[in-house]
Design an enzyme around this catalytic site. Structure first.
Site, PDB file in Angstrom:
ATOM      1  N   THR A 131      11.212  20.921  21.320  1.00  0.00           N
ATOM      2  CA  THR A 131      10.890  20.065  20.178  1.00  0.00           C
ATOM      3  C   THR A 131      12.147  19.555  19.486  1.00  0.00           C
ATOM      4  O   THR A 131      13.241  20.090  19.652  1.00  0.00           O
ATOM      5  CB  THR A 131      10.019  20.821  19.156  1.00  0.00           C
ATOM      6  OG1 THR A 131      10.745  21.941  18.641  1.00  0.00           O
ATOM      7  CG2 THR A 131       8.727  21.292  19.780  1.00  0.00           C
ATOM      8  N   ASP A 132      11.962  18.514  18.678  1.00  0.00           N
ATOM      9  CA  ASP A 132      13.059  17.967  17.890  1.00  0.00           C
ATOM     10  C   ASP A 132      13.053  18.604  16.497  1.00  0.00           C
ATOM     11  O   ASP A 132      12.300  19.563  16.250  1.00  0.00           O
ATOM     12  CB  ASP A 132      12.975  16.441  17.830  1.00  0.00           C
ATOM     13  CG  ASP A 132      11.704  15.921  17.160  1.00  0.00           C
ATOM     14  OD1 ASP A 132      11.016  16.709  16.457  1.00  0.00           O
ATOM     15  OD2 ASP A 132      11.388  14.741  17.345  1.00  0.00           O
ATOM     16  N   ALA A 133      13.847  18.086  15.595  1.00  0.00           N
ATOM     17  CA  ALA A 133      13.969  18.661  14.251  1.00  0.00           C
ATOM     18  C   ALA A 133      12.664  18.589  13.453  1.00  0.00           C
ATOM     19  O   ALA A 133      12.488  19.335  12.484  1.00  0.00           O
ATOM     20  CB  ALA A 133      15.090  17.958  13.487  1.00  0.00           C
TER      21      ALA A 133
END
Length: 143
Positions: free
Chosen positions: A18-20
């Site tokens: 996942t990203d931030a």
């Protein structure tokens, strides 16, 4: 009418994917496609090492992804993969990635692979015999 084979895999979304914002990073959908192809190979008895033992690599020469909705950390991606039977010496897979928690389609896509000799890395221009035999043994579905 197209002839197809179908397979699916349920992939848990890990934090590292996942990203931030906690959303699956767009590049990881290609990993999900790979997971689905591996499962397809197990389901239909044609895994990557089987192809390699026949003297071939099957590199991807084209990939496409359309992103439609998000999948978040802790959710699961259901990846459906469909192989189209082709006359040419290429392998075409279509994908549908569904957020298994919401039922929404998160992405759709396609990959094309070709046959390459392991000995000199040149392309095979016709379907290899082992692949034709494998195709003939399958119970293809009409789409």
């Amino acid at each position: 009418m197209k002839k197809i084979l179908k397979s699916s895999i349920l992939v848990p979304v890990r934090f590292s994917e996942t990203d931030a914002m906690g959303i699956v990073w767009h590049g990881n959908y290609l990993k999900f496609f790979e997971d689905a192809r591996e499962q397809f190979g197990k389901d239909y008895g044609i895994e990557y090492l089987d192809v390699y033992e026949q003297g071939y690599f099957i590199p991807i020469v084209k990939s496409e992804i359309s992103h439609k909705a998000s999948i978040f950390y802790g959710e699961q991606a259901l990846v459906n993969v469909i192989l189209e039977q082709r006359d040419s010496a290429k392998i075409v897979f279509h994908y549908e990635v569904i957020n298994n928690n919401t039922g929404q389609i998160a992405a759709t896509g396609m990959t094309i692979q070709v046959f390459m000799f392991t000995t000199d890395r040149t392309l095979e221009l016709i379907k290899p015999e082992f692949y034709r035999i494998w195709e003939e043994a399958q119970n293809w579905l009409d789409e």
